[in-house]
Enzyme design. Sequence first.
Site, PDB file in Angstrom:
ATOM      1  NE  ARG A  49      15.005  -7.449   0.768  1.00 28.87           N
ATOM      2  CZ  ARG A  49      15.550  -7.151   1.948  1.00 28.87           C
ATOM      3  NH1 ARG A  49      14.843  -6.469   2.840  1.00 28.87           N
ATOM      4  NH2 ARG A  49      16.788  -7.509   2.224  1.00 28.87           N
ATOM      5  CG  ASP A  51       5.494  -4.106  -0.605  1.00 30.74           C
ATOM      6  OD1 ASP A  51       6.572  -4.437  -0.082  1.00 30.74           O
ATOM      7  OD2 ASP A  51       5.132  -2.917  -0.734  1.00 30.74           O
ATOM      8  NE  ARG A 196       0.738  -1.203  -1.792  1.00 32.31           N
ATOM      9  CZ  ARG A 196       0.685  -1.891  -0.648  1.00 32.31           C
ATOM     10  NH1 ARG A 196       1.714  -2.622  -0.253  1.00 32.31           N
ATOM     11  NH2 ARG A 196      -0.400  -1.825   0.104  1.00 32.31           N
TER      12      ARG A 196
END
Length: 256
Positions: A49, A51, A196
């Site tokens: 998944r 972002d 991140r």
Amino acid sequence: MRYFIEIAYNGMAFHGWQIQPNAVTVQQRLNEALSLVLRQKVYAVGAGRTDTGVHALQMFAHFDLAERIPDSNKIVRSLNGVLYPDVAVKQIFEVPGDAHARFSALSRTYKYFVHYSPNPFLHHRSLLWLWTPLDLQVLNTLCELLLGEKDFSCFEKVGGSNSHSLCNVSYANWKPTKHGAVFTITANRFLRNMVRAIVGTMLDVSTGKLKSRDFACILQSGDRKIAGSSAAPYALYLTEVCYPDTIFLHEKTRQK
């Protein structure tokens, strides 16, 4: 019949991979395109998944059909006619019935790009870093702390739904590029927002906001609140998803 589909996409056009209400996502667009072209309801399960705003140079998903696709190249062309330019379909191939895009994957690799001077062609493709150039030697010392199986909950978005926060990082490194630098990281799995958050915390070390020893303490703490802010999503790319060779043997046998 179970099929794998390999795609690439520009994350700026989507609110991430996973279907969600009132937002355009990659999974939604792919399901709609597959259902239209194959003339039946299709639901694709992704390898992971990404972002909102994160790009993918290589993403895999699997889907099931009652009958075999007679000409996968024709389907690829038709899908690209529907999805282009935000999504590109590279290939579709039949796989064993127990192959799973997410759970069969051995590793994923992400890259995060940074550039040092304004460049309109890198806008929303790389992070513009106007501080002094990154000290890659220091950053690579931090990378060594990431290697191996560890609890990465300090870099996980609060409220994540993972059953556990253990990830096995096999590679982490910063290297110079023509325009700046790139961070590459490979692991068996990643937590939501993990890459991140790692990059954002490393950049805090580069600016002097954090010390190198702070990075080690953060990693051991399991506390997201004391890690750095997440780096911008648009400079992050899912670049590779690796599977066992047995996933692809079925297709190679059919092509002979």
